[in-house]
Design a protein around this motif. Structure first.
Motif, PDB file in Angstrom:
ATOM      1  N   HIS A 202     -47.021  12.037  33.321  1.00 29.09           N
ATOM      2  CA  HIS A 202     -48.081  12.496  32.426  1.00 29.09           C
ATOM      3  C   HIS A 202     -49.468  11.997  32.836  1.00 29.09           C
ATOM      4  O   HIS A 202     -50.441  12.240  32.128  1.00 29.09           O
ATOM      5  CB  HIS A 202     -47.794  12.048  30.989  1.00 29.09           C
ATOM      6  N   SER A 203     -49.561  11.310  33.956  1.00 22.87           N
ATOM      7  CA  SER A 203     -50.848  10.751  34.380  1.00 22.87           C
ATOM      8  C   SER A 203     -51.523  11.643  35.420  1.00 22.87           C
ATOM      9  O   SER A 203     -50.899  12.539  35.991  1.00 22.87           O
ATOM     10  CB  SER A 203     -50.645   9.350  34.966  1.00 22.87           C
ATOM     11  N   ARG A 204     -52.796  11.356  35.694  1.00 21.01           N
ATOM     12  CA  ARG A 204     -53.509  12.084  36.737  1.00 21.01           C
ATOM     13  C   ARG A 204     -53.022  11.669  38.121  1.00 21.01           C
ATOM     14  O   ARG A 204     -53.405  12.259  39.132  1.00 21.01           O
ATOM     15  CB  ARG A 204     -55.014  11.810  36.620  1.00 21.01           C
ATOM     16  N   ARG A 205     -52.157  10.651  38.189  1.00 20.46           N
ATOM     17  CA  ARG A 205     -51.619  10.143  39.458  1.00 20.46           C
ATOM     18  C   ARG A 205     -50.264  10.759  39.812  1.00 20.46           C
ATOM     19  O   ARG A 205     -49.629  10.324  40.775  1.00 20.46           O
ATOM     20  CB  ARG A 205     -51.474   8.618  39.378  1.00 20.46           C
ATOM     21  N   ARG A 206     -49.808  11.732  39.065  1.00 17.36           N
ATOM     22  CA  ARG A 206     -48.461  12.269  39.248  1.00 17.36           C
ATOM     23  C   ARG A 206     -48.232  12.843  40.638  1.00 17.36           C
ATOM     24  O   ARG A 206     -47.095  12.926  41.106  1.00 17.36           O
ATOM     25  CB  ARG A 206     -48.170  13.336  38.193  1.00 17.36           C
ATOM     26  N   GLY A 207     -49.297  13.231  41.343  1.00 24.46           N
ATOM     27  CA  GLY A 207     -49.148  13.767  42.691  1.00 24.46           C
ATOM     28  C   GLY A 207     -48.979  12.686  43.744  1.00 24.46           C
ATOM     29  O   GLY A 207     -48.678  12.986  44.907  1.00 24.46           O
ATOM     30  N   LYS A 208     -49.148  11.428  43.352  1.00 18.88           N
ATOM     31  CA  LYS A 208     -48.992  10.299  44.278  1.00 18.88           C
ATOM     32  C   LYS A 208     -47.661   9.589  44.019  1.00 18.88           C
ATOM     33  O   LYS A 208     -46.867  10.001  43.186  1.00 18.88           O
ATOM     34  CB  LYS A 208     -50.162   9.328  44.113  1.00 18.88           C
ATOM     35  N   ALA A 209     -47.457   8.477  44.726  1.00 17.64           N
ATOM     36  CA  ALA A 209     -46.154   7.809  44.694  1.00 17.64           C
ATOM     37  C   ALA A 209     -45.920   7.032  43.396  1.00 17.64           C
ATOM     38  O   ALA A 209     -46.853   6.463  42.808  1.00 17.64           O
ATOM     39  CB  ALA A 209     -46.028   6.868  45.881  1.00 17.64           C
ATOM     40  N   PHE A 210     -44.657   7.017  42.968  1.00 13.30           N
ATOM     41  CA  PHE A 210     -44.181   6.102  41.931  1.00 13.30           C
ATOM     42  C   PHE A 210     -43.310   5.081  42.638  1.00 13.30           C
ATOM     43  O   PHE A 210     -42.272   5.431  43.207  1.00 13.30           O
ATOM     44  CB  PHE A 210     -43.378   6.852  40.868  1.00 13.30           C
ATOM     45  N   VAL A 211     -43.731   3.810  42.634  1.00 10.43           N
ATOM     46  CA  VAL A 211     -43.037   2.770  43.407  1.00 10.43           C
ATOM     47  C   VAL A 211     -42.473   1.712  42.462  1.00 10.43           C
ATOM     48  O   VAL A 211     -43.226   0.961  41.840  1.00 10.43           O
ATOM     49  CB  VAL A 211     -43.986   2.109  44.424  1.00 10.43           C
ATOM     50  N   PRO A 212     -41.146   1.641  42.311  1.00 13.29           N
ATOM     51  CA  PRO A 212     -40.543   0.620  41.451  1.00 13.29           C
ATOM     52  C   PRO A 212     -40.241  -0.667  42.207  1.00 13.29           C
ATOM     53  O   PRO A 212     -39.866  -0.635  43.386  1.00 13.29           O
ATOM     54  CB  PRO A 212     -39.252   1.296  40.979  1.00 13.29           C
ATOM     55  N   VAL A 213     -40.411  -1.790  41.540  1.00  9.40           N
ATOM     56  CA  VAL A 213     -40.086  -3.103  42.109  1.00  9.40           C
ATOM     57  C   VAL A 213     -39.333  -3.897  41.050  1.00  9.40           C
ATOM     58  O   VAL A 213     -39.828  -4.056  39.934  1.00  9.40           O
ATOM     59  CB  VAL A 213     -41.346  -3.897  42.512  1.00  9.40           C
ATOM     60  N   ASN A 214     -38.130  -4.364  41.383  1.00 10.11           N
ATOM     61  CA  ASN A 214     -37.386  -5.226  40.470  1.00 10.11           C
ATOM     62  C   ASN A 214     -37.712  -6.672  40.800  1.00 10.11           C
ATOM     63  O   ASN A 214     -37.230  -7.229  41.779  1.00 10.11           O
ATOM     64  CB  ASN A 214     -35.880  -4.980  40.594  1.00 10.11           C
ATOM     65  N   CYS A 215     -38.550  -7.273  39.975  1.00  2.41           N
ATOM     66  CA  CYS A 215     -39.036  -8.627  40.254  1.00  2.41           C
ATOM     67  C   CYS A 215     -37.934  -9.672  40.191  1.00  2.41           C
ATOM     68  O   CYS A 215     -38.080 -10.763  40.742  1.00  2.41           O
ATOM     69  CB  CYS A 215     -40.147  -8.992  39.265  1.00  2.41           C
ATOM     70  N   GLY A 216     -36.834  -9.353  39.515  1.00  4.30           N
ATOM     71  CA  GLY A 216     -35.743 -10.311  39.415  1.00  4.30           C
ATOM     72  C   GLY A 216     -34.734 -10.186  40.534  1.00  4.30           C
ATOM     73  O   GLY A 216     -33.884 -11.056  40.691  1.00  4.30           O
ATOM     74  N   ALA A 217     -34.818  -9.129  41.330  1.00  8.05           N
ATOM     75  CA  ALA A 217     -33.828  -8.895  42.384  1.00  8.05           C
ATOM     76  C   ALA A 217     -34.308  -9.337  43.758  1.00  8.05           C
ATOM     77  O   ALA A 217     -33.522  -9.371  44.706  1.00  8.05           O
ATOM     78  CB  ALA A 217     -33.452  -7.418  42.427  1.00  8.05           C
ATOM     79  N   ILE A 218     -35.592  -9.680  43.889  1.00  9.77           N
ATOM     80  CA  ILE A 218     -36.158 -10.071  45.185  1.00  9.77           C
ATOM     81  C   ILE A 218     -36.305 -11.596  45.225  1.00  9.77           C
ATOM     82  O   ILE A 218     -36.873 -12.183  44.298  1.00  9.77           O
ATOM     83  CB  ILE A 218     -37.533  -9.413  45.399  1.00  9.77           C
ATOM     84  N   PRO A 219     -35.788 -12.252  46.265  1.00 10.29           N
ATOM     85  CA  PRO A 219     -35.936 -13.707  46.367  1.00 10.29           C
ATOM     86  C   PRO A 219     -37.394 -14.118  46.234  1.00 10.29           C
ATOM     87  O   PRO A 219     -38.291 -13.451  46.759  1.00 10.29           O
ATOM     88  CB  PRO A 219     -35.385 -14.017  47.768  1.00 10.29           C
ATOM     89  N   ARG A 220     -37.652 -15.233  45.563  1.00  9.82           N
ATOM     90  CA  ARG A 220     -39.018 -15.637  45.256  1.00  9.82           C
ATOM     91  C   ARG A 220     -39.858 -15.855  46.493  1.00  9.82           C
ATOM     92  O   ARG A 220     -41.064 -15.604  46.497  1.00  9.82           O
ATOM     93  CB  ARG A 220     -39.027 -16.871  44.357  1.00  9.82           C
ATOM     94  N   ASP A 221     -39.243 -16.301  47.615  1.00  5.28           N
ATOM     95  CA  ASP A 221     -40.028 -16.546  48.821  1.00  5.28           C
ATOM     96  C   ASP A 221     -40.381 -15.253  49.556  1.00  5.28           C
ATOM     97  O   ASP A 221     -41.191 -15.259  50.482  1.00  5.28           O
ATOM     98  CB  ASP A 221     -39.292 -17.509  49.763  1.00  5.28           C
TER      99      ASP A 221
END
Length: 505
Positions: A202-221
């Motif tokens: 629903h945003s004006r950015r819909r033609g660009k990428a949607f990038v998900p990041v799971n902050c709990g699944a990536i090692p902190r380092d």
């Protein structure tokens, strides 16, 4: 005259007429209304047409319909006209024809419809009708596949007619077109990423990428490198430069899932990006502009984490520009039939099998507490789809924990009353039920499902408060609700304890 079961046809946008929308053609308005009530209970959006002119008009206006149900006393000439209209205006649709079985002394009905159309006897049994709709859904999916498209209705929309989900959709429409940072709150499995994707859509950015990041699944380092990227030689193993998620989402939306799991040192760096809208890659000195819209989500209580010192207060307020609270499934069980239909469609498209539930089975499932929410429901449907491919699931086919009606200790909600009564209209018997009330009879005097369920719920709560002398904790236990849930429902209906000044519970 054209009508829809719950709203005026004029309010239905052509692009919204999707796989969930059925056009019923019947010259007899009373007969069509009964069929409308049944299909509405099954979770479909309905349009009615009572003349050939109306039928042609609606097919032009709503090209994305799932199917047309054709019924009524039609002559052979009228039948041929219907065939011509459908062939001209909606050749991709597989219609369903309901035909009456002739009386003993009458001549057999001569069907003049194409043999590829689905013909079903009327009066009709629920299982027979479900099988017909299965064929229609399969045809619809095949048509979309032939076009090389993913069916539009399989876009992960937020299905549901409950007040809570209507409010969520309204909030998405409000904040979606802006660049405001959104914080999505809700239990695991409630669909937080679905909300994030809808915000992006629903945003004006819909033609660009949607990038998900799971902050709990990536090692902190590795999280800093994942988010911001790194230069060659920035650390051991960094043999080449690499773009991070912020760069990949440039111009689009970055979805930070499980933001509550982000380490404190990364919280500081994220806060700087939100404030300055710039960042540097690990091992680099070049300042890069962060042209992204941030949407974050968590199932944690961030306010409590702030109080405990495990989440930065300044970051919390930066993220909570526009909070969206997703309700758990147990608080919107009236959406269960629609969710089951949507998840079934997705499974049919992706795995090429599906499963149907009897009304009694849906009634039992509505009393379960769903600790895993929609994700748990999706897993159950897939499991049953594997066991009973393209079959009908009855109550005894459900795993025992779902049949208990208690699950996590929460008993049946009053909305079961609606499902139990409405199920009479779609059990394996003709629509014309004389011994039990139909949906149209239950929802008399202009009522709809929402108002009926609300009235039942309100009366049940009032009675429980009366029986427990206004002690909320006792009333909640009697109803099988949490105390906070009962308090919210009392506020919703404007209910007071019958005896002021008594114990608060």
């Amino acid at each position: 005259m054209l009508t829809k079961s719950s709203q005026s046809v004029a309010t239905i946008k052509a692009e919204d007429a999707s796989k969930n929308c059925i056009l019923v053609f019947d010259p007899d308005k009373t007969h069509a209304g009964k069929l409308n009530a049944i299909l509405d209970f099954l979770g479909y959006d309905l349009l009615l047409a009572h003349s050939r002119e109306e039928l042609a008009h609606q097919l032009k206006k709503y090209p994305g319909l799932l199917t047309i149900i054709i019924t009524g006393d039609l002559s052979e000439t009228e039948q041929q006209d219907i065939v011509n209209i459908v062939a001209r205006e909606a050749e991709h649709i597989l219609p369903v024809v309901l035909y009456s079985v002739p009386a003993k002394n009458e001549q057999p009905v001569s069907l003049r419809y194409p043999p590829s159309w689905v013909a079903v006897k009327y009066p009709i049994a629920h299982q027979e009708f479900s099988s017909a709709l299965d064929r229609v859904h399969a045809h619809f999916a095949h048509q979309q596949t032939e076009k090389g498209q993913r069916p539009a209705h399989l876009f992960r929309s937020l299905i549901g007619r409950s007040p809570a989900m209507q409010h969520i959709r309204h909030e998405i429409e409000q904040v979606g077109p802006t660049d405001a940072t959104v914080l999505i709150l809700g239990e695991s499995g409630t669909g937080k990423e679905v909300v994030a994707r809808n915000l992006h859509y629903h945003s004006r950015r819909r033609g660009k990428a949607f990038v998900p990041v799971n902050c709990g699944a990536i090692p902190r380092d590795l999280l800093e490198s994942e988010l911001f990227g790194h230069e060659k030689g920035a650390f051991t193993g960094a043999l080449t430069a690499r773009e991070g998620r912020f760069s990949l989402a440039s111009g689009g939306t970055l979805f930070l899932d499980e933001i509550g799991e982000m380490p404190m040192d990364m919280q500081v760096k994220l806060l700087r990006v939100l404030e300055e809208r710039t960042f540097e890659r690990v091992g680099g000195s070049k300042t890069i502009k962060a042209d992204v819209r941030i949407v974050a989500a968590t199932n944690c209580n961030l306010e409590q984490m702030v109080a405990d010192g495990t989440f930065r207060e300044d970051l919390f307020y930066r993220l909570e520009v526009f909070p969206i609270n997703l309700p758990p499934l147990r608080e919107r069980v009236e959406d269960l039939p629609l969710l089951i239909a949507q998840l079934n469609d997705r499974m049919e498209y992706e795995k090429h099998f599906s499963v149907r539930f009897s009304p009694d089975a849906v009634s039992i499932l509505s009393g379960y507490s769903w600790p895993g929410n929609v994700r748990e429901l999706a897993n159950l449907i897939e499991r049953l789809g594997i066991k009973f491919p393209n079959g009908l699931v009855e109550v005894n086919d459900l795993p025992m924990k779902y049949r208990s009606g208690t699950g996590d200790g929460v008993s049946h909600d009053s909305q079961l009353d609606f499902f139990a009564e409405a199920a009479a209209a779609v059990r394996s018997q003709p629509f014309a039920v004389k011994t039990k009330p139909t949906v149209a009879q239950i929802l008399a005097n202009g009522q709809d499902m929402k108002s009926y369920v609300s009235e039942v719920e309100k009366n049940l709560i009032s009675q429980a408060l009366e029986e427990t002398d206004g002690v909320i904790a006792h009333a909640a236990k009697l109803l099988g609700l949490r105390r906070t849930t009962l308090t919210e429902k009392m506020r919703k209906y404007g209910l007071q304890r019958p005896r002021e000044g008594r114990a608060t519970g």
